[in-house]
Write a protein that holds these residues in place. Structure first.
Motif, PDB file in Angstrom:
ATOM      1  N   GLY A 460       0.834  -1.202   0.000  1.00 11.81           N
ATOM      2  CA  GLY A 460       0.000   0.000   0.000  1.00 11.81           C
ATOM      3  C   GLY A 460       0.861   1.241   0.000  1.00 11.81           C
ATOM      4  O   GLY A 460       2.090   1.171  -0.032  1.00 11.81           O
ATOM      5  N   ALA A 461       0.218   2.389   0.026  1.00 12.20           N
ATOM      6  CA  ALA A 461       0.936   3.655   0.008  1.00 12.20           C
ATOM      7  C   ALA A 461       0.011   4.747   0.504  1.00 12.20           C
ATOM      8  O   ALA A 461      -1.166   4.515   0.790  1.00 12.20           O
ATOM      9  N   GLU A 462       0.564   5.947   0.623  1.00 13.42           N
ATOM     10  CA  GLU A 462      -0.206   7.134   0.955  1.00 13.42           C
ATOM     11  C   GLU A 462       0.171   8.229  -0.030  1.00 13.42           C
ATOM     12  O   GLU A 462       1.308   8.291  -0.481  1.00 13.42           O
ATOM     13  N   SER A 463      -0.766   9.083  -0.370  1.00 16.73           N
ATOM     14  CA  SER A 463      -0.445  10.199  -1.252  1.00 16.73           C
ATOM     15  C   SER A 463      -1.232  11.430  -0.825  1.00 16.73           C
ATOM     16  O   SER A 463      -2.332  11.324  -0.270  1.00 16.73           O
ATOM     17  N   VAL A 485      -2.927  20.768   2.941  1.00 17.43           N
ATOM     18  CA  VAL A 485      -2.536  19.441   2.480  1.00 17.43           C
ATOM     19  C   VAL A 485      -3.765  18.538   2.533  1.00 17.43           C
ATOM     20  O   VAL A 485      -4.429  18.443   3.572  1.00 17.43           O
ATOM     21  N   VAL A 486      -4.063  17.896   1.427  1.00 20.78           N
ATOM     22  CA  VAL A 486      -5.222  17.013   1.337  1.00 20.78           C
ATOM     23  C   VAL A 486      -4.738  15.573   1.186  1.00 20.78           C
ATOM     24  O   VAL A 486      -3.880  15.279   0.347  1.00 20.78           O
ATOM     25  N   CYS A 487      -5.286  14.676   2.007  1.00 20.95           N
ATOM     26  CA  CYS A 487      -4.950  13.249   1.922  1.00 20.95           C
ATOM     27  C   CYS A 487      -5.843  12.597   0.865  1.00 20.95           C
ATOM     28  O   CYS A 487      -7.066  12.534   1.030  1.00 20.95           O
ATOM     29  N   GLU A 488      -5.223  12.117  -0.216  1.00 21.36           N
ATOM     30  CA  GLU A 488      -5.981  11.479  -1.292  1.00 21.36           C
ATOM     31  C   GLU A 488      -6.005   9.967  -1.172  1.00 21.36           C
ATOM     32  O   GLU A 488      -6.962   9.311  -1.559  1.00 21.36           O
ATOM     33  N   ARG A 489      -4.943   9.392  -0.659  1.00 19.64           N
ATOM     34  CA  ARG A 489      -4.835   7.942  -0.558  1.00 19.64           C
ATOM     35  C   ARG A 489      -4.222   7.590   0.783  1.00 19.64           C
ATOM     36  O   ARG A 489      -3.247   8.200   1.221  1.00 19.64           O
ATOM     37  N   ASP A 490      -4.808   6.602   1.468  1.00 20.78           N
ATOM     38  CA  ASP A 490      -4.314   6.198   2.780  1.00 20.78           C
ATOM     39  C   ASP A 490      -4.640   4.721   2.964  1.00 20.78           C
ATOM     40  O   ASP A 490      -5.668   4.357   3.514  1.00 20.78           O
ATOM     41  N   ASP A 491      -3.759   3.867   2.485  1.00 22.39           N
ATOM     42  CA  ASP A 491      -4.039   2.432   2.456  1.00 22.39           C
ATOM     43  C   ASP A 491      -3.991   1.778   3.834  1.00 22.39           C
ATOM     44  O   ASP A 491      -4.389   0.621   3.981  1.00 22.39           O
ATOM     45  N   ASP A 492      -3.473   2.506   4.856  1.00 28.76           N
ATOM     46  CA  ASP A 492      -3.521   1.923   6.202  1.00 28.76           C
ATOM     47  C   ASP A 492      -4.712   2.461   6.990  1.00 28.76           C
ATOM     48  O   ASP A 492      -4.817   2.243   8.193  1.00 28.76           O
ATOM     49  N   ASN A 493      -5.618   3.195   6.285  1.00 31.36           N
ATOM     50  CA  ASN A 493      -6.852   3.683   6.889  1.00 31.36           C
ATOM     51  C   ASN A 493      -6.615   4.526   8.131  1.00 31.36           C
ATOM     52  O   ASN A 493      -7.343   4.443   9.116  1.00 31.36           O
ATOM     53  N   LEU A 497       0.463   3.311  10.183  1.00 31.75           N
ATOM     54  CA  LEU A 497       1.487   2.304   9.942  1.00 31.75           C
ATOM     55  C   LEU A 497       2.636   2.866   9.117  1.00 31.75           C
ATOM     56  O   LEU A 497       3.764   2.424   9.227  1.00 31.75           O
ATOM     57  N   TYR A 498       2.336   3.825   8.276  1.00 37.10           N
ATOM     58  CA  TYR A 498       3.390   4.431   7.469  1.00 37.10           C
ATOM     59  C   TYR A 498       3.969   5.641   8.185  1.00 37.10           C
ATOM     60  O   TYR A 498       5.175   5.794   8.289  1.00 37.10           O
ATOM     61  N   ALA A 499       3.136   6.518   8.662  1.00 36.84           N
ATOM     62  CA  ALA A 499       3.609   7.693   9.388  1.00 36.84           C
ATOM     63  C   ALA A 499       2.431   8.422   9.994  1.00 36.84           C
ATOM     64  O   ALA A 499       1.290   8.252   9.583  1.00 36.84           O
ATOM     65  N   ASP A 500       2.705   9.245  10.999  1.00 39.58           N
ATOM     66  CA  ASP A 500       1.679  10.061  11.626  1.00 39.58           C
ATOM     67  C   ASP A 500       1.721  11.498  11.132  1.00 39.58           C
ATOM     68  O   ASP A 500       0.742  12.224  11.275  1.00 39.58           O
ATOM     69  N   ASP A 501       2.852  11.933  10.585  1.00 40.89           N
ATOM     70  CA  ASP A 501       3.047  13.335  10.231  1.00 40.89           C
ATOM     71  C   ASP A 501       3.300  13.496   8.739  1.00 40.89           C
ATOM     72  O   ASP A 501       3.714  12.565   8.050  1.00 40.89           O
TER      73      ASP A 501
END
Length: 554
Positions: A460-463, A485-493, A497-501
């Motif tokens: 997964g990834a985040e964008s 900043v707008v979160c478009e993708r967040d595969d860890d819901n 798991l990837y980052a908090d910031d």
């Protein structure tokens, strides 16, 4: 002060409404105040005999968001007054009291952020001299350093008759965290703060105050409690002789990067601070499930051992910026400094088997697609873009060596910057600062080849995208760049798991589209589909024709 200045200061002081008295003692009064419904702010009223006007003026010039953001200073007949932004959170001491000792990666992340703040202080020639868990705030956006009561401007001329001191004659600091030289052995400098940061790191991984020598040293030496790499960093940072320590906070942070990239696993009972999801139990369970799954995949890669850092907690202090999956949108590109065609390193299979990784590493999967810099104040402010040509594997802890050279080609400085992650098929923007205050004639950026352990199938990834970015002129020739900043993708819901910031990276370009400057700011990660506001305050910018703002997990 004349009568008009005094009257103006008194009117300003009266305009603030006191919400709460935070402290009241010999060295002044600290209050929580508001102004016409705005705030809250912290107001420190310092008796004139203890006023350190130049120190607070210098702190106001510091650029790190992890230091107090000074709103105003003024003088009353009996007080010197400082107003700065209030940071909501708990002290690190309180944070640890609730959690016990932390895992290695959580401790490294906190201390790396602390190093960011202290590095900026040292850049401004300030030595804090009282870095303790009680003076560190754990806020939604990470670590903040407070309490500059015994900070020293290290300008080399604060001794008698303007001559440098050979040692500090007054005992200063907090027992267990104060360096030996703070007890009269030598003069304090940046290495004194390095000692204290090392003690904070030791405290985080043992859960015991360094002043409790018997328990602290026993736990620090216990391999089941503290990873050997972390122990070595604590011991080096806390060496009795200052010359044996990392010479500044930036050097200590690079050691932390090295330890994190090569760690064999996390120790301790705690978890990384979470500004998004407060459920530590759920987070721990999820991470263990992912860790076990990753081990089953990675066991085919390295016969001798498995890296424990397959759960990505974000960057430890460099500047990671917006990514652009599948496409390169940047202008002014430069070739890969390592010289090859990195695109041939892409994997044809979605598995993480040894053949895939070996094939990916035959040619570096990361391309340095563009870079640029300027040094308006002597220190190099740079930005660069890394493209991951591998369509299957993310690359964690990418490393770029930044080398400054003089006009005759001799090396002035060189250090390797470690960032967080570049997901498969994405281009990520990074920014940072380098150098020693003397402007180089040229700067080279060299992409290092990642190890097999750093190629991961994250699943997964985040964008993130930036909207509404605009520039606004402010006082003293500064410019503020702001937006959302707008979160478009967040595969860890949103589980972190990837980052908090999120790192927000400003990139300035000249008329030909070439990068001439980079700067970072940080915000808490927004939930998927939502936004977080940011602002980046800058001064002494180089000439530029356009700007871009990117965002990425930190």
């Amino acid at each position: 002060m004349d009568d008009m200045q005094t009257m103006h200061a008194m009117m300003l002081d009266d305009a603030y409404h006191v919400e709460q008295v935070l402290a009241n003692g010999q060295y002044g009064i600290t209050e929580l105040v508001t102004l016409d419904g705005t705030g809250p702010f912290v107001r420190k009223k310092i008796p004139l005999q203890f006023a350190r006007r130049r120190l607070w003026s210098t702190i106001a010039e510091c650029r790190s968001p992890r230091l107090p953001q000074i709103e105003a200073t003024y003088e009353l007949p009996d007080w010197f007054v400082v107003i700065y932004d209030y940071v909501q959170g708990v002290t690190l001491e309180q944070y640890m009291a609730e959690r016990g000792r932390l895992s290695a990666d959580a401790a490294i992340r906190i201390v790396a952020q602390l190093c960011e703040a202290v590095d900026e202080l040292h850049r401004c020639d300030i030595v804090h001299r009282d870095i303790t868990p009680a003076n560190i705030i754990m806020a939604a956006d990470g670590v903040h350093l407070i309490d500059f009561g015994i900070a020293r401007e290290h300008n080399g001329t604060d001794g008698a008759n303007g001559m440098p001191r050979s040692h500090d004659t007054t005992t200063l600091g907090t027992w267990g965290f104060a360096a030996p030289e703070q007890y009269g052995f030598a003069s304090t400098d940046a290495r004194s703060d390095v000692y204290a940061i090392g003690c904070v790191l030791g405290f985080l991984v043992t859960g015991v105050q360094p002043s409790d020598k018997n328990h602290y040293e026993r736990l620090l030496a216990d391999a089941d409690v503290v990873d050997s790499r972390i122990r070595a960093i604590v011991q080096q940072a806390c060496a009795f002789e200052p010359s044996a320590r990392p010479q500044d906070a930036a050097a200590l942070r690079r050691l932390l990067y090295s330890a994190n990239a090569g760690s064999t696993g996390a120790h301790g009972s705690g978890e990384a601070p979470d500004a998004v999801d407060g459920s530590a139990t759920q987070r721990k369970h999820t991470r263990w499930v992912m860790w076990i799954a990753a081990v089953l995949v990675m066991v085919l890669i390295v016969a001798g051992g498995i890296t424990g850092y397959v759960l990505l907690h974000g960057n430890l202090g460099g500047g990671l910026a917006q990514s652009s999956p599948d496409t390169q949108t940047s202008t002014g590109k430069i070739p890969d400094k390592n010289g090859g065609d990195s695109s041939s390193g892409s994997s044809d299979s979605s598995s993480a088997g040894s053949n895939d990784v070996e094939e990916a590493l035959q040619n570096n999967p990361l391309e340095l697609t563009e870079s640029g810099w300027s040094a308006p104040n002597g220190y190099v402010e740079y930005a660069l873009a890394l493209r991951n040509t591998d369509t299957t594997h993310a690359v964690q802890f990418p490393q770029v060596t930044v080398t400054g050279k003089s006009a005759d080609g001799s090396v002035m400085f060189s250090h390797t910057q470690v960032f967080a992650i570049v997901y498969a098929s994405e281009t990520a923007y990074f920014a940072g600062q380098a150098g020693d205050g003397e402007k180089p004639a040229s700067v080279e950026f060299t992409m290092e080849t990642p190890s097999a352990d750093d190629l991961l199938d994250t699943g997964g990834a985040e964008s993130f995208t930036v909207r509404g970015a605009k520039a606004r002129k402010i006082d003293l020739g500064g410019t503020t760049f702001s937006g959302e900043v707008v979160c478009e993708r967040d595969d860890d819901n949103g589980k972190g798991l990837y980052a908090d910031d999120i790192s927000v990276t400003l990139v300035l370009r000249d008329a030909k589209g070439r990068i001439v400057f980079g700067r970072n700011a940080y915000v808490a990660k927004p939930a998927k589909g939502s936004a977080k506001a940011f602002s980046i305050e800058t001064y002494d910018l180089p000439a530029y024709a356009s700007y871009d703002v990117y965002a990425h997990v930190y």
